[in-house]
Design a protein around this motif. Sequence first.
Motif, short mmCIF file in Angstrom:
data_model
loop_
_atom_site.label_atom_id
_atom_site.label_comp_id
_atom_site.label_asym_id
_atom_site.label_seq_id
_atom_site.Cartn_x
_atom_site.Cartn_y
_atom_site.Cartn_z
N ARG A 1 0.82 -1.23 0.00
CA ARG A 1 0.00 0.00 0.00
C ARG A 1 0.85 1.27 0.00
NH1 ARG A 1 -0.77 1.95 5.53
NH2 ARG A 1 0.58 0.62 6.80
N THR A 2 2.12 1.15 0.32
CA THR A 2 2.96 2.34 0.36
C THR A 2 3.64 2.63 -0.99
OG1 THR A 2 4.90 1.07 1.01
CG2 THR A 2 3.53 1.90 2.79
N MET A 3 3.34 1.82 -1.99
CA MET A 3 4.01 1.99 -3.28
C MET A 3 3.27 2.98 -4.19
SD MET A 3 6.26 -0.78 -3.25
CE MET A 3 6.42 -1.57 -4.83
N SER A 4 4.01 3.55 -5.14
CA SER A 4 3.41 4.47 -6.11
C SER A 4 2.64 3.68 -7.16
CB SER A 4 4.50 5.28 -6.79
OG SER A 4 5.21 4.45 -7.69
N GLY A 5 1.86 4.39 -7.97
CA GLY A 5 1.07 3.73 -9.01
C GLY A 5 1.91 2.90 -9.97
N GLY A 6 3.04 3.46 -10.37
CA GLY A 6 3.92 2.75 -11.30
C GLY A 6 4.50 1.49 -10.67
N GLU A 7 4.88 1.62 -9.40
CA GLU A 7 5.45 0.47 -8.69
C GLU A 7 4.41 -0.63 -8.50
OE1 GLU A 7 8.62 3.25 -6.24
OE2 GLU A 7 6.80 2.54 -5.25
N LEU A 8 3.15 -0.21 -8.24
CA LEU A 8 2.08 -1.20 -8.09
C LEU A 8 1.83 -1.93 -9.40
CD1 LEU A 8 -0.45 0.80 -5.89
CD2 LEU A 8 0.92 -1.17 -5.20
N GLN A 9 1.94 -1.21 -10.50
CA GLN A 9 1.76 -1.85 -11.80
C GLN A 9 2.87 -2.87 -12.03
OE1 GLN A 9 -0.97 -1.59 -13.82
NE2 GLN A 9 0.05 -3.34 -14.76
N ALA B 1 2.95 7.88 -15.61
CA ALA B 1 3.74 8.88 -16.33
C ALA B 1 4.43 8.23 -17.53
CB ALA B 1 4.78 9.46 -15.38
N PRO B 2 4.70 9.04 -18.59
CA PRO B 2 5.31 8.49 -19.80
C PRO B 2 6.57 7.67 -19.58
CG PRO B 2 4.64 10.76 -20.17
CD PRO B 2 4.37 10.46 -18.72
N LEU B 3 7.42 8.11 -18.66
CA LEU B 3 8.66 7.34 -18.42
C LEU B 3 8.38 5.97 -17.84
CD1 LEU B 3 11.50 9.64 -17.02
CD2 LEU B 3 11.54 8.13 -19.03
N VAL B 4 7.37 5.90 -16.98
CA VAL B 4 7.00 4.61 -16.38
C VAL B 4 6.40 3.71 -17.46
CG1 VAL B 4 5.73 3.49 -14.52
CG2 VAL B 4 6.57 5.80 -14.20
#
Length: 234
Positions: A132-140, A165-168
Amino acid sequence: MAFLEVRDIQVFYGKACSLNHVSVRVEKGAVVGIIGPNGAGKSTLLDSIIGLTDCRGEIIFDGIDLRELTSTKIVRLGIGYAPERRNLFPFMGVKENLLVGAYCARKEMETNLKMVYEMFPILEKRQNQESRTMSGGELQMLSLGRAVMSNPKLLMVDEPTLGLAPLVCLEISRVLMGLRARNGIAILIAEQNVNFALRLSEEIYLLETGKVKMKGVPEELKKETYIKETYFGV
Ligand SMILES: Nc1ncnc2c1ncn2[C@@H]1O[C@H](COP(=O)(O)OP(=O)(O)O)[C@@H](O)[C@H]1O
Ligand SMILES: [Mg+2]
């Protein structure tokens, strides 16, 4: 017969028809994109393949009819799924979430975990952190990693770039292409992000209101007036 053969499927939610005679084929090792607006039926298609809907028609994977099988059996046969809702366990650690995905590939667990950590070094760094502490990109990344832990021959990913974000997004596409090159797995991607899907896929299906409106190779579809006007605003 193709590796995955979805033939003429229909899904109803009550009286509403979410998939109306849809057929899709994925060859071994191929990358196929399903594009289309919100509500087109993309997630319903992937849910149906993994056995989560009540559908009519035929779904054949590696010569086996999936329609009477449970989702667990389907995963065991070699289909991995990173669903749109991700369905991660927020209060469990990153590594624990990954191990959930290994329930039907126990023997290969160590090798697969190593591979996932190589793909996404951030997951190894955060392996003990609650998801739950991860960012959206990390969760993906975690969701993709968990799907890979089941040792799939076909990986289905639903809207992997949603809200990222585009980089992710670039990172995600790099990993998907790497998986395919290294393990020869086939990938079925559902995406509203048309550019992302066109870049990655060899074949594209455009779904609209539960029907396949068009299909073809990206280079051809890009030239279609309908696609240009509707999806690129040209
Ligand atoms: N569990 C459900 N119950 C009722 N209707 C649903 C359910 N899931 C999806 N639908 C409906 O099916 C249609 C297709 O939805 P979905 O497959 O989620 O589209 P997409 O993934 O392309 O946005 C929509 O009209 C949606 O409202
Ligand atoms: Mg969806």
